[in-house]
Structure formats: structure tokens, C-alpha cells
Write a protein that holds these residues in place. Structure first.
Motif, PDB file in Angstrom:
ATOM      1  N   ASP A 151       0.828  -1.197   0.000  1.00 29.65           N
ATOM      2  CA  ASP A 151       0.000   0.000   0.000  1.00 29.65           C
ATOM      3  C   ASP A 151       0.870   1.258   0.000  1.00 29.65           C
ATOM      4  N   ILE A 152       2.017   1.148   0.663  1.00 24.47           N
ATOM      5  CA  ILE A 152       2.932   2.286   0.805  1.00 24.47           C
ATOM      6  C   ILE A 152       4.329   1.831   0.401  1.00 24.47           C
ATOM      7  N   VAL A 153       4.965   2.581  -0.478  1.00 22.88           N
ATOM      8  CA  VAL A 153       6.342   2.292  -0.898  1.00 22.88           C
ATOM      9  C   VAL A 153       7.232   3.423  -0.379  1.00 22.88           C
ATOM     10  N   VAL A 154       8.279   3.040   0.328  1.00 22.07           N
ATOM     11  CA  VAL A 154       9.254   4.015   0.828  1.00 22.07           C
ATOM     12  C   VAL A 154      10.586   3.711   0.157  1.00 22.07           C
ATOM     13  N   ILE A 155      11.200   4.733  -0.432  1.00 20.20           N
ATOM     14  CA  ILE A 155      12.485   4.568  -1.119  1.00 20.20           C
ATOM     15  C   ILE A 155      13.528   5.402  -0.391  1.00 20.20           C
ATOM     16  N   ASN A 156      14.543   4.744   0.117  1.00 19.11           N
ATOM     17  CA  ASN A 156      15.667   5.412   0.787  1.00 19.11           C
ATOM     18  C   ASN A 156      16.788   5.562  -0.237  1.00 19.11           C
ATOM     19  N   THR A 157      16.998   6.776  -0.722  1.00 20.00           N
ATOM     20  CA  THR A 157      17.841   7.003  -1.893  1.00 20.00           C
ATOM     21  C   THR A 157      19.297   7.264  -1.549  1.00 20.00           C
ATOM     22  N   CYS A 158      20.136   7.145  -2.575  1.00 14.58           N
ATOM     23  CA  CYS A 158      21.542   7.543  -2.519  1.00 14.58           C
ATOM     24  C   CYS A 158      21.741   8.687  -3.507  1.00 14.58           C
ATOM     25  N   GLY A 159      22.524   9.682  -3.133  1.00 15.58           N
ATOM     26  CA  GLY A 159      22.773  10.805  -4.027  1.00 15.58           C
ATOM     27  C   GLY A 159      24.225  11.196  -4.067  1.00 15.58           C
ATOM     28  N   PHE A 160      25.119  10.219  -3.852  1.00 13.59           N
ATOM     29  CA  PHE A 160      26.536  10.516  -3.676  1.00 13.59           C
ATOM     30  C   PHE A 160      27.234  10.830  -4.993  1.00 13.59           C
ATOM     31  N   ILE A 161      27.045   9.968  -5.990  1.00 14.81           N
ATOM     32  CA  ILE A 161      27.665  10.174  -7.297  1.00 14.81           C
ATOM     33  C   ILE A 161      26.615  10.012  -8.387  1.00 14.81           C
ATOM     34  N   GLU A 162      27.003  10.320  -9.627  1.00 10.15           N
ATOM     35  CA  GLU A 162      26.049  10.386 -10.719  1.00 10.15           C
ATOM     36  C   GLU A 162      25.317   9.070 -10.946  1.00 10.15           C
ATOM     37  N   LYS A 169      -2.385   3.560  -3.654  1.00 14.56           N
ATOM     38  CA  LYS A 169      -0.965   3.310  -3.371  1.00 14.56           C
ATOM     39  C   LYS A 169      -0.245   4.644  -3.229  1.00 14.56           C
ATOM     40  N   ARG A 170       0.657   4.729  -2.253  1.00 15.00           N
ATOM     41  CA  ARG A 170       1.399   5.958  -2.018  1.00 15.00           C
ATOM     42  C   ARG A 170       2.898   5.684  -2.039  1.00 15.00           C
ATOM     43  N   VAL A 171       3.648   6.709  -2.461  1.00 16.38           N
ATOM     44  CA  VAL A 171       5.110   6.597  -2.550  1.00 16.38           C
ATOM     45  C   VAL A 171       5.738   7.739  -1.754  1.00 16.38           C
ATOM     46  N   TYR A 172       6.672   7.382  -0.874  1.00 10.55           N
ATOM     47  CA  TYR A 172       7.413   8.358  -0.077  1.00 10.55           C
ATOM     48  C   TYR A 172       8.903   8.150  -0.333  1.00 10.55           C
ATOM     49  N   VAL A 173       9.620   9.243  -0.404  1.00 13.69           N
ATOM     50  CA  VAL A 173      11.047   9.168  -0.738  1.00 13.69           C
ATOM     51  C   VAL A 173      11.851   9.902   0.327  1.00 13.69           C
ATOM     52  N   THR A 174      12.951   9.290   0.734  1.00 12.91           N
ATOM     53  CA  THR A 174      13.843   9.883   1.724  1.00 12.91           C
ATOM     54  C   THR A 174      15.280   9.590   1.324  1.00 12.91           C
ATOM     55  N   GLY A 175      16.223   9.997   2.158  1.00 11.91           N
ATOM     56  CA  GLY A 175      17.626   9.663   1.904  1.00 11.91           C
ATOM     57  C   GLY A 175      18.446  10.816   1.369  1.00 11.91           C
ATOM     58  N   CYS A 176      19.635  10.472   0.900  1.00 14.45           N
ATOM     59  CA  CYS A 176      20.625  11.473   0.497  1.00 14.45           C
ATOM     60  C   CYS A 176      20.179  12.304  -0.712  1.00 14.45           C
ATOM     61  N   LEU A 177      19.551  11.661  -1.679  1.00 21.54           N
ATOM     62  CA  LEU A 177      19.161  12.392  -2.880  1.00 21.54           C
ATOM     63  C   LEU A 177      18.154  13.492  -2.553  1.00 21.54           C
ATOM     64  N   THR A 178      17.170  13.174  -1.714  1.00 21.62           N
ATOM     65  CA  THR A 178      16.169  14.177  -1.370  1.00 21.62           C
ATOM     66  C   THR A 178      16.759  15.281  -0.497  1.00 21.62           C
ATOM     67  N   GLN A 179      17.705  14.918   0.360  1.00 19.49           N
ATOM     68  CA  GLN A 179      18.358  15.938   1.170  1.00 19.49           C
ATOM     69  C   GLN A 179      19.161  16.898   0.290  1.00 19.49           C
ATOM     70  N   ARG A 180      19.720  16.372  -0.783  1.00 19.55           N
ATOM     71  CA  ARG A 180      20.586  17.169  -1.645  1.00 19.55           C
ATOM     72  C   ARG A 180      19.800  18.015  -2.645  1.00 19.55           C
ATOM     73  N   TYR A 181      18.701  17.483  -3.175  1.00 17.09           N
ATOM     74  CA  TYR A 181      17.938  18.195  -4.208  1.00 17.09           C
ATOM     75  C   TYR A 181      16.447  18.254  -3.855  1.00 17.09           C
ATOM     76  N   PRO A 182      16.089  18.826  -2.728  1.00 18.94           N
ATOM     77  CA  PRO A 182      14.671  18.774  -2.323  1.00 18.94           C
ATOM     78  C   PRO A 182      13.734  19.494  -3.279  1.00 18.94           C
TER      79      PRO A 182
END
Length: 464
Positions: free
Chosen positions: A43-54, A77-90
């Protein structure tokens, strides 16, 4: 339970992200959510991203888009995103991918439940600090016998190529009592190998009252009876002192394993990289090996193709690699990251030249690694069992003290998983070697005479 929302959590990037995801899973568990392995079934998808390199950024964005596409055929269905990529390019991400239902960063991911339930959360671009305390639950996602212990967050160094400080902020060490309580809790759950991680593990404690050191922490962790191995990752060269090395060498539970990213050895390139070294690298490596009485397994990282890296600099790196015979080495090609001091530096190295240099380093390392492994044939090592191969149930695989999970090689040996389950420690006599893996037999004489199937680690990795 049928109406309980189900959650799938996708983790990208490094082991530090893995720990963050495990904390979120603990929060979901406490709140009564159900876990499912596949995003399509959640029902809920959470993606913990990486944003270190290209490459990592591209993988994260592709994963987000794929998850959002699932919403087209699943109402609600809902999608939530967290992690380095979102911190870097909110701002950029929210504008480009409006299908995402909520965004959190590395410093407010602990409010994931509030976000899902429609409550206010801390600003994404804030400079808060989500550091787990002794009451935080974690649902570990690693095999039962090992776990990561994140001892700090952030980094005080200003390496020109690195985006970590602007993503994770300055060094923030966790309270030592919280670490010891979490380590004991993990040991009580069956963890036998504890892997200490952070952005700069060697700097642990210097920002805390009383400045508890990594040496102190290792001594305290060694008193936890159920732990068998304690492994330390991500030491910064200028932070490592002889007293720390002696502590590591003298504590039986601390693996004779040193993970220290060097990045380069050319003084010219190191200056460009803002790696403010005060040591002679060769002398430092000799001292480390002497302190460990030649029992040391040394892992490092090289970065090639940095702007201004000349052919003479690269040849100096190769000469060091050849003479130092490093046990474990990973090489990366420079990634030009906006916001870093190296962004748009003059004298860029052509991508094909950088790729050629990377391949040259790794080809040499394959030869060095094979020679080191051939020198281990005939010796007997403690091996922690990881499992049985799918191509042959009678062929087990595991790791020695020389091998960290996911990044290093494996040992293959005939055995019975029913008698020696995952997490068991057995003695294996090495009989054959290749570039990155070893092959052996149980030293107690069981399973002898059996033909050992050759299975490379790439085959194993593809089956996991």
C-alpha cells in the motif's frame, strides 16, 4: 490485520543507508504496519535514496519513477522518498516528480510515520539531527549473524570531490551508552559480527563531552560476550593514531582488518583533492603492518580521473599499488558533482582516459589479490558460514576475518548446511585460490574426498 497498511521499503546506496532503513522499519513495526517484500504488493512504498555520485543518482531517480508508475494500476498506493538524494535536491525533485506523496531527508526520516499519517514534519532542508538513541528499535535486514552499528553521522573534512558534508552535515557522534546498549541488544538477538560504520569512524567522540574515543568504544564493545568479531570501516588516514592501531591489534575480538580510503598517493593530486595529509603513506602502511605483526588485512579505495591528475600522477599511484601489495582495493572513476569544490575544476581528465586508468588499477589488483590468496593455500582459518550455493547444496560459502560482507571475497567449501548453519563458525583449510575467492575443506576432516565445484563470487552474487 487485513486493514493494516502494508509497507515495502527499498534501500539504495551504502551500509549507512541500510541502518537508516532499519530504523524506519522499526518505527513501522512499532506503529503496527505490515511489511511486504515487493513494491507492487504494498500500500505504501518508501524509497531510501543515494545521491553521492552520478550513477547512484540515476539509479535512485529510476527507482522512484518505477514506484510511481505502480500507482497507475493501484488506487490508493502511495510513494514516499527519503535519503541522500532528497536531502541534496529537495526543491528540484518535488518539482520534477510531483507523483511522489511525500519527501523526507536524512535528518527527518525518523518522522516517516507522521508524514504518512498526514501530520506536520520538520522542514526537509532543516539542519536537525536524527541520531538513534538507546530506545530506538531497529528491524535488521542483514543476515541474523551480523549487523551494522552506525556510530556517528556527518563529516568535518572538506575533500574536494565529496558531497557528504553538504548532505549529512558536520560530525555528530552518537552517545556511547546508546551504542553499547544497541550493541548488546543486537548480540542478544544473535548477532556475532558487529560492523562499525560512519562517514569518518576514526573521528568518533571528539564532538562529545569527555571526547570518548574509538579506542575506548572498541574496548567496551569487546566486553559483550556474545560478539565474536568487531570490524571497523571507513577510517580517515590523518585520524588514525598508533594507539588506536595498538588497541585494535591487542583486542582479540577486533578483526585485524583496516578499511582506510587513501584515494590517491600523488602529493599533487592529494592537494587538489584537499586531502590534507601529514603522513608519508608508505611509512604509515609499514607502521600499520608492523603493529599488527603482518596479520593485517588492509582495504582501501582509489579515485582516478580527478581534474588535474596527470599521467605522472597515475604512474605514481600504480607504483605504490605494485610495491604495497594492498589486500583489498576498490577503484572509482571521478564523478563531477555540483556543489563540491571540484565541480568544474580546470584540466579535466577525459572520461575514456579515466575509465582506462580504472581498468588498469583493477587488472593489477586482480593479479595482486590472486598472489596473496595463493599464499594462503595450506593455511587454516575460522570461517563464518553464510549459506549454501544454489548450484550445489553441498557447497557452502562463508567469510574469513579478512572479508567484510558485500565488499570482499568468499570462501567455498563442501559442507552440510543442516550441520553448519548460517552464522556458525568452522575451521577451513584453504586448498585453492583465484583472484578474489578461496576454496577449501573443513579442517576436521569431514567432507574430504568430495570434488569441489568451482563457483566464482560473481555467480553467487547473481543468485542472491
Amino acid at each position: 490485520m487485513a486493514n493494516t497498511p502494508s509497507v515495502a521499503l527499498i534501500t539504495l546506496g551504502c551500509a549507512k543507508n541500510t541502518v537508516d532503513s532499519e530504523v524506519m522499519l522499526g518505527l513501522f513495526q512499532r506503529a503496527g504496519y505490515r511489511f511486504v517484500p515487493e513494491a507492487a504488493d504494498a500500500d505504501i512504498v518508501v524509497i531510501n535514496t543515494c545521491g553521492f555520485i552520478e550513477d547512484a543518482k540515476k539509479e535512485s531517480i529510476q527507482t522512484i519513477l518505477e514506484a510511481c508508475a505502480l500507482k497507475e494500476d493501484a488506487a490508493g498506493k502511495r510513494v514516499y522518498v527519503t535519503g541522500c538524494l532528497t536531502q541534496r535536491y529537495p526543491g528540484e525533485l518535488q518539482a520534477e516528480i510531483p507523483e511522489v506523496d511525500g519527501w523526507l531527508g536524512v535528518e527527518n526520516f525518523g518522522e516517516i510515520i507522521q508524514a504518512i499519517e498526514g501530520l506536520d514534519v520538520s522542514p526537509l532542508a532543516g539542519r536537525g539531527s536524527w541520531l538513534t538513541d538507546d530506545l530506538t528499535l531497529r528491524v535488521t535486514t542483514t543476515p541474523r549473524h551480523y549487523a551494522y552499528l552506525k556510530i556517528a553521522e556527518g563529516c568535518d573534512h572538506t575533500c574536494a570531490f565529496c558531497a557528504i558534508p553538504m548532505i549529512r552535515g558536520k560530525l555528530k557522534s552518537r552517545h556511547p551508552m546508546a551504542l553499547l546498549q544497541e550493541a548488546q541488544r543486537l548480540a542478544d538477538q544473535g548477532v556475532k559480527e558487529l560492523l562499525l560504520i560512519s562517514q569518518d569512524t576514526s573521528a568518533y567522540g571528539r564532538d562529545l563531552p569527555g571526547q570518548p574515543s574509538l579506542s575506548w568504544l572498541l574496548k567496551e564493545l569487546s566486553t559483550i560476550e556474545a560478539l565474536r568479531w568487531i570490524r571497523v570501516h571507513y577510517l580517515y588516514p590523518d585520524e588514525v593514531r598508533p594507539d588506536l592501531l595498538r588497541t585494535m591489534a591487542q583486542l582479540p575480538k577486533v578483526c585485524n582488518y583496516l578499511d582506510m580510503p587513501l584515494q590517491h598517493v600523488s602529493p599533487h593530486v592529494l592537494r587538489l583533492m584537499r586531502r590534507g595529509w601529514k603522513h608519508d603513506i608508505r611509512a604509515m602502511l609499514r607502521e600499520m603492518r608492523a603493529i599488527f605483526e603482518d596479520r593485517l588485512t588492509f582495504r582501501t579505495t582509489f579515485l582516478v580521473g580527478f581534474p588535474g591528475e596527470r599521467e605522472i600522477d597515475f604512474q605514481e599511484l600504480l607504483e605504490f599499488q605494485a610495491e604495497s601489495r594492498i589486500d583489498k582495493l576498490t577503484c572509482f572513476r571521478f564523478s563531477d558533482e555540483e556543489g563540491t569544490a571540484s565541480h568544474d575544476l580546470p584540466d579535466p581528465v577525459e572520461p575514456e582516459v579515466a575509465q582506462s586508468r580504472l581498468e588498469t588499477v583493477m587488472a593489477m589488483q586482480a593479479d595482486i589479490s590472486r598472489e596473496i590468496h595463493e599464499g594462503l593455500v595450506g593455511s587454516t582459518w575460522d570461517v563464518v558460514v553464510e549459506g549454501a550455493t544454489e548450484v550445489d547444496a553441498g557447497l557452502l560459502y562463508g567469510r574469513t576475518e579478512r572479508d567484510s560482507p558485500e565488499v570482499d571475497g568468499l570462501v567455498y567449501f563442501p559442507g552440510d548446511l543442516a550441520q553448519t548453519p548460517a552464522g556458525a563458525f568452522v575451521k577451513v583449510r584453504m586448498t585453492e585460490a583465484d583472484d578474489y575467492d578461496l576454496y577449501g575443506e573443513l579442517a576436521d576432516g569431514s567432507q574430504t574426498g568430495r570434488v569441489l565445484a568451482k563457483v566464482g563470487r560473481r555467480t553467487i552474487r547473481s543468485m542472491q
